[in-house]
Design a protein around this motif. Structure first.
Motif, PDB file in Angstrom:
ATOM      1  N   GLN A   3      13.340   0.128   9.818  1.00  0.00           N
ATOM      2  CA  GLN A   3      14.419   0.365   8.867  1.00  0.00           C
ATOM      3  C   GLN A   3      14.099  -0.284   7.517  1.00  0.00           C
ATOM      4  OE1 GLN A   3      18.207  -0.655  10.512  1.00  0.00           O
ATOM      5  NE2 GLN A   3      19.349  -0.103   8.665  1.00  0.00           N
ATOM      6  N   LEU A   4      13.524  -1.489   7.539  1.00  0.00           N
ATOM      7  CA  LEU A   4      13.117  -2.151   6.305  1.00  0.00           C
ATOM      8  C   LEU A   4      12.059  -1.334   5.575  1.00  0.00           C
ATOM      9  CD1 LEU A   4      12.957  -4.540   4.320  1.00  0.00           C
ATOM     10  CD2 LEU A   4      11.361  -5.634   5.918  1.00  0.00           C
ATOM     11  N   VAL A   5      11.073  -0.848   6.314  1.00  0.00           N
ATOM     12  CA  VAL A   5      10.015  -0.033   5.717  1.00  0.00           C
ATOM     13  C   VAL A   5      10.605   1.220   5.071  1.00  0.00           C
ATOM     14  CG1 VAL A   5       8.015   1.410   6.275  1.00  0.00           C
ATOM     15  CG2 VAL A   5       8.166  -0.911   7.180  1.00  0.00           C
ATOM     16  N   ALA A   6      11.580   1.843   5.742  1.00  0.00           N
ATOM     17  CA  ALA A   6      12.227   3.027   5.179  1.00  0.00           C
ATOM     18  C   ALA A   6      12.990   2.681   3.908  1.00  0.00           C
ATOM     19  CB  ALA A   6      13.162   3.643   6.214  1.00  0.00           C
ATOM     20  N   ASP A   7      13.687   1.544   3.911  1.00  0.00           N
ATOM     21  CA  ASP A   7      14.432   1.124   2.725  1.00  0.00           C
ATOM     22  C   ASP A   7      13.513   0.895   1.530  1.00  0.00           C
ATOM     23  OD1 ASP A   7      16.861   1.200   4.045  1.00  0.00           O
ATOM     24  OD2 ASP A   7      16.825  -0.920   4.578  1.00  0.00           O
ATOM     25  N   LEU A   8      12.296   0.433   1.821  1.00  0.00           N
ATOM     26  CA  LEU A   8      11.333   0.153   0.755  1.00  0.00           C
ATOM     27  C   LEU A   8      10.499   1.377   0.397  1.00  0.00           C
ATOM     28  CD1 LEU A   8      10.144  -3.363   1.977  1.00  0.00           C
ATOM     29  CD2 LEU A   8      11.666  -2.856   0.046  1.00  0.00           C
ATOM     30  N   GLU A   9      10.788   2.495   1.038  1.00  0.00           N
ATOM     31  CA  GLU A   9      10.146   3.780   0.763  1.00  0.00           C
ATOM     32  C   GLU A   9       8.643   3.726   1.010  1.00  0.00           C
ATOM     33  OE1 GLU A   9      11.459   4.849  -3.184  1.00  0.00           O
ATOM     34  OE2 GLU A   9      13.392   5.568  -2.422  1.00  0.00           O
ATOM     35  N   MET A  10       8.253   2.964   2.012  1.00  0.00           N
ATOM     36  CA  MET A  10       6.870   2.975   2.465  1.00  0.00           C
ATOM     37  C   MET A  10       6.676   4.119   3.455  1.00  0.00           C
ATOM     38  SD  MET A  10       6.175  -1.103   3.127  1.00  0.00           S
ATOM     39  CE  MET A  10       4.482  -0.772   3.705  1.00  0.00           C
ATOM     40  N   SER A  11       5.433   4.513   3.644  1.00  0.00           N
ATOM     41  CA  SER A  11       5.111   5.579   4.596  1.00  0.00           C
ATOM     42  C   SER A  11       4.655   4.946   5.905  1.00  0.00           C
ATOM     43  CB  SER A  11       4.000   6.467   4.031  1.00  0.00           C
ATOM     44  OG  SER A  11       3.623   7.457   4.970  1.00  0.00           O
TER      45      SER A  11
ATOM     46  N   THR B 208       0.833  -1.198   0.000  1.00  0.00           N
ATOM     47  CA  THR B 208       0.000   0.000   0.000  1.00  0.00           C
ATOM     48  C   THR B 208       0.867   1.247   0.000  1.00  0.00           C
ATOM     49  OG1 THR B 208      -1.697   1.212   1.231  1.00  0.00           O
ATOM     50  CG2 THR B 208      -0.129  -0.045   2.531  1.00  0.00           C
ATOM     51  N   GLU B 209       0.307   2.313  -0.535  1.00  0.00           N
ATOM     52  CA  GLU B 209       0.958   3.613  -0.453  1.00  0.00           C
ATOM     53  C   GLU B 209       0.430   4.419   0.724  1.00  0.00           C
ATOM     54  OE1 GLU B 209       0.612   5.592  -4.179  1.00  0.00           O
ATOM     55  OE2 GLU B 209       1.817   4.108  -5.267  1.00  0.00           O
ATOM     56  N   ASP B 210      -0.539   3.847   1.455  1.00  0.00           N
ATOM     57  CA  ASP B 210      -1.059   4.516   2.643  1.00  0.00           C
ATOM     58  C   ASP B 210      -0.017   4.480   3.761  1.00  0.00           C
ATOM     59  OD1 ASP B 210      -3.436   4.823   1.288  1.00  0.00           O
ATOM     60  OD2 ASP B 210      -4.383   3.067   2.220  1.00  0.00           O
ATOM     61  N   THR B 211      -0.171   5.356   4.735  1.00  0.00           N
ATOM     62  CA  THR B 211       0.701   5.350   5.904  1.00  0.00           C
ATOM     63  C   THR B 211       0.280   4.216   6.840  1.00  0.00           C
ATOM     64  OG1 THR B 211       1.034   7.732   5.746  1.00  0.00           O
ATOM     65  CG2 THR B 211       1.510   6.699   7.879  1.00  0.00           C
ATOM     66  N   VAL B 212       1.248   3.452   7.299  1.00  0.00           N
ATOM     67  CA  VAL B 212       0.956   2.250   8.080  1.00  0.00           C
ATOM     68  C   VAL B 212       1.434   2.399   9.524  1.00  0.00           C
ATOM     69  CG1 VAL B 212       0.990   0.712   6.088  1.00  0.00           C
ATOM     70  CG2 VAL B 212       3.137   1.184   7.308  1.00  0.00           C
ATOM     71  N   SER B 213       0.752   1.692  10.419  1.00  0.00           N
ATOM     72  CA  SER B 213       1.179   1.551  11.812  1.00  0.00           C
ATOM     73  C   SER B 213       1.806   0.171  11.987  1.00  0.00           C
ATOM     74  CB  SER B 213      -0.013   1.734  12.754  1.00  0.00           C
ATOM     75  OG  SER B 213      -0.606   3.007  12.578  1.00  0.00           O
ATOM     76  N   THR B 214       2.245  -0.153  13.208  1.00  0.00           N
ATOM     77  CA  THR B 214       3.027  -1.358  13.452  1.00  0.00           C
ATOM     78  C   THR B 214       2.433  -2.182  14.581  1.00  0.00           C
ATOM     79  OG1 THR B 214       5.044  -0.215  12.735  1.00  0.00           O
ATOM     80  CG2 THR B 214       5.337  -2.220  14.044  1.00  0.00           C
ATOM     81  N   VAL B 215       2.422  -3.501  14.405  1.00  0.00           N
ATOM     82  CA  VAL B 215       2.032  -4.445  15.445  1.00  0.00           C
ATOM     83  C   VAL B 215       3.151  -5.469  15.605  1.00  0.00           C
ATOM     84  CG1 VAL B 215       0.366  -6.176  16.216  1.00  0.00           C
ATOM     85  CG2 VAL B 215      -0.407  -4.254  14.809  1.00  0.00           C
ATOM     86  N   SER B 216       3.601  -5.703  16.827  1.00  0.00           N
ATOM     87  CA  SER B 216       4.522  -6.807  17.106  1.00  0.00           C
ATOM     88  C   SER B 216       3.749  -7.860  17.873  1.00  0.00           C
ATOM     89  CB  SER B 216       5.730  -6.334  17.921  1.00  0.00           C
ATOM     90  OG  SER B 216       6.639  -7.412  18.122  1.00  0.00           O
TER      91      SER B 216
ATOM     92  N   LEU C 201      -3.709  -9.852   9.330  1.00  0.00           N
ATOM     93  CA  LEU C 201      -3.676  -8.609  10.102  1.00  0.00           C
ATOM     94  C   LEU C 201      -2.939  -7.521   9.311  1.00  0.00           C
ATOM     95  CD1 LEU C 201      -4.551  -7.543  12.905  1.00  0.00           C
ATOM     96  CD2 LEU C 201      -2.286  -8.218  13.764  1.00  0.00           C
ATOM     97  N   ALA C 202      -1.839  -7.899   8.665  1.00  0.00           N
ATOM     98  CA  ALA C 202      -1.096  -6.943   7.850  1.00  0.00           C
ATOM     99  C   ALA C 202      -1.934  -6.455   6.678  1.00  0.00           C
ATOM    100  CB  ALA C 202       0.196  -7.579   7.348  1.00  0.00           C
ATOM    101  N   SER C 203      -2.797  -7.321   6.158  1.00  0.00           N
ATOM    102  CA  SER C 203      -3.617  -6.972   5.006  1.00  0.00           C
ATOM    103  C   SER C 203      -4.567  -5.820   5.294  1.00  0.00           C
ATOM    104  CB  SER C 203      -4.410  -8.206   4.553  1.00  0.00           C
ATOM    105  OG  SER C 203      -5.196  -7.919   3.426  1.00  0.00           O
ATOM    106  N   THR C 204      -4.820  -5.535   6.582  1.00  0.00           N
ATOM    107  CA  THR C 204      -5.687  -4.407   6.941  1.00  0.00           C
ATOM    108  C   THR C 204      -4.937  -3.077   6.887  1.00  0.00           C
ATOM    109  OG1 THR C 204      -5.235  -4.494   9.340  1.00  0.00           O
ATOM    110  CG2 THR C 204      -6.968  -5.941   8.485  1.00  0.00           C
ATOM    111  N   GLY C 205      -3.614  -3.126   6.639  1.00  0.00           N
ATOM    112  CA  GLY C 205      -2.820  -1.906   6.548  1.00  0.00           C
ATOM    113  C   GLY C 205      -1.878  -1.713   7.710  1.00  0.00           C
ATOM    114  N   LEU C 206      -1.297  -2.814   8.211  1.00  0.00           N
ATOM    115  CA  LEU C 206      -0.385  -2.766   9.343  1.00  0.00           C
ATOM    116  C   LEU C 206       0.905  -3.509   9.031  1.00  0.00           C
ATOM    117  CD1 LEU C 206      -3.023  -3.698  12.074  1.00  0.00           C
ATOM    118  CD2 LEU C 206      -1.876  -1.467  11.918  1.00  0.00           C
TER     119      LEU C 206
END
Length: 405
Positions: free
Chosen positions: A180-188, A99-107, A136-141
């Motif tokens: 860091q991975l998300v930043a490398d992949l240029e996700m928001s 997604t190009e949407d801004t995502v939050s994080t769940v551990s 769960l990730a498919s919802t945008g996380l």
């Protein structure tokens, strides 16, 4: 409901699709969003959102599959964390929504495992834990499944079972690596973080929440945690064991004893705690080749047969002060949460006793935590196995609610 989230498979599910492995090299000049703990990331699989909706619908879980709108890509990562004063390499699985949407994080922290085959990075892609986390990730996380120290990339080490600081820091450093991975992949990505886990994963979740409140965590704002069915008061857990004649999971006792002996470099041999022939054999049971059920079969469930009677009788005496000190040090009872924490436990659980959670909740409130901040939900009739499904339904719906607030 199968206890599939703790490692059992969804047998009727078939793997759909595949993709070629691909290494992701961290781009250091772009990674300004978090401490640089990431070592390497490898793309391993992609799964369409439609498949995930179908899988979850078939599972019987009462969650809103209509929120699962993004295809998901899975990565295995290695990252740096600390272990007894040394920097080591640990590992995790990361699920990223496309997604190009801004995502939050769940551990999401897993329950007790003993074998390498049960570590998230070694699970089959058809395993229920992988499928649920992907859904769960498919919802945008961004969803993280840490192996924990002692499994995966750090499998040569003894897992520090129910050791607070090593548990929390390994989770935190895995979260940093995911950013860091998300930043490398240029996700928001935003700064919102959620923590969840069941059984030992519940303990790991609460330990990490406590760490974030007391130590802090750069670049993240913990929004809520969802610990379920953990033995948060380790000393009370030991006292519960010692009231029993038999216990159906004797490997838990052996696990804690050997993990603490290794972590704290105790000079005492295991025959201080266990009778022979078990004392001499236990260290060989935790080499990653045996599951908990296999270790159980090698131990006695009669505590008078398994445990040294002098230890049972004198556990609170000065001779065993080092044991009591370790139990108290790793009990999560001496803090006051200020960030929302949703606790859960099944009232028919005799594996990790329901009363442990009831008492810890009461202690946190007595410490000054607001009942508006820390809540406790009883999973009515839930055993350690059957409580998993209702817990998943509760915490998923709460995360969806918080994300939409």
């Amino acid at each position: 409901m199968k206890l599939w989230i703790l490692g059992g498979g969804l047998g009727m599910l078939m793997l759909l699709g595949s993709c070629k492995d691909e290494d992701v090299t961290p781009k250091e000049e772009k990674v300004e969003a978090s401490p640089q703990t990431l070592v390497e990331a490898t793309r391993i699989f992609s799964r369409p959102a439609g498949d995930l909706r179908a899988f979850i619908s078939l599972s019987g879980l009462d969650v809103d599959v209509n929120l699962m709108v993004h295809d998901v890509t899975l990565y295995k990562i290695t990252y740096k964390t600390d272990y007894k004063g040394d920097s080591i390499t640990a590992s995790a699985v990361i699920m990223l929504p496309n997604t190009e949407d801004t995502v939050s994080t769940v551990s999401f922290q897993h329950g007790t495992i003993a074998s390498e085959a049960e570590a998230p990075t070694n699970l089959e892609l058809s395993d229920g834990q992988i499928i649920f986390a992907s859904a769960l990730a498919s919802t945008g996380l961004v969803v993280i499944l840490p192996d924990f120290i002692g499994f995966g990339a750090s499998g040569d080490l003894m897992h520090p079972y129910y050791v607070e600081d090593l548990t929390a820091t390994s989770v935190v450093n895995g979260i940093y690596a995911s950013r860091q991975l998300v930043a490398d992949l240029e996700m928001s990505i935003d700064d919102e973080l959620y923590l969840a886990g069941y059984s030992q994963g519940g303990y790991a979740t609460m330990a990490t929440h406590k760490y974030v409140e007391e130590v802090g965590m750069a670049y993240y704002d913990l929004k809520a945690s969802f610990p379920s069915s953990g033995g948060y008061d380790v000393k009370a857990f030991q006292e519960y064991f010692f009231t029993l004649d038999t216990y159906h999971q004797p490997f838990f006792l052996a696990y804690v004893a050997y993990a603490y002996k290794t972590t704290y470099d105790w000079n005492q041999e295991l025959n201080v705690f266990f009778n022979e022939p078990y004392a001499a054999a236990i260290s060989g049971y935790f080499d990653g080749s045996k599951s908990g059920s296999e270790i159980n079969a090698l131990l006695s469930d009669e505590l008078s047969v398994l445990l040294n009677p002098q230890f049972i009788a004198g556990v609170d005496m000065p001779a065993y002060a080092f044991v009591k000190e370790a139990f108290l040090e790793n009990s999560l009872t001496d803090w006051t949460p200020t960030i929302p924490m949703f606790m859960y436990h099944g009232d028919a659980d005799i594996t990790v006793p329901y009363q442990n959670s009831v008492d810890v909740y009461a202690k946190l409130i007595a410490n000054g935590a607001s009942a508006d901040v820390v809540s406790f939900t009883t999973l009515s009739g839930g055993t350690h196995g059957t409580g998993v499904g209702p817990y998943i339904e509760h915490f998923a719906s709460e995360i969806f609610r918080l994300e939409n607030d």
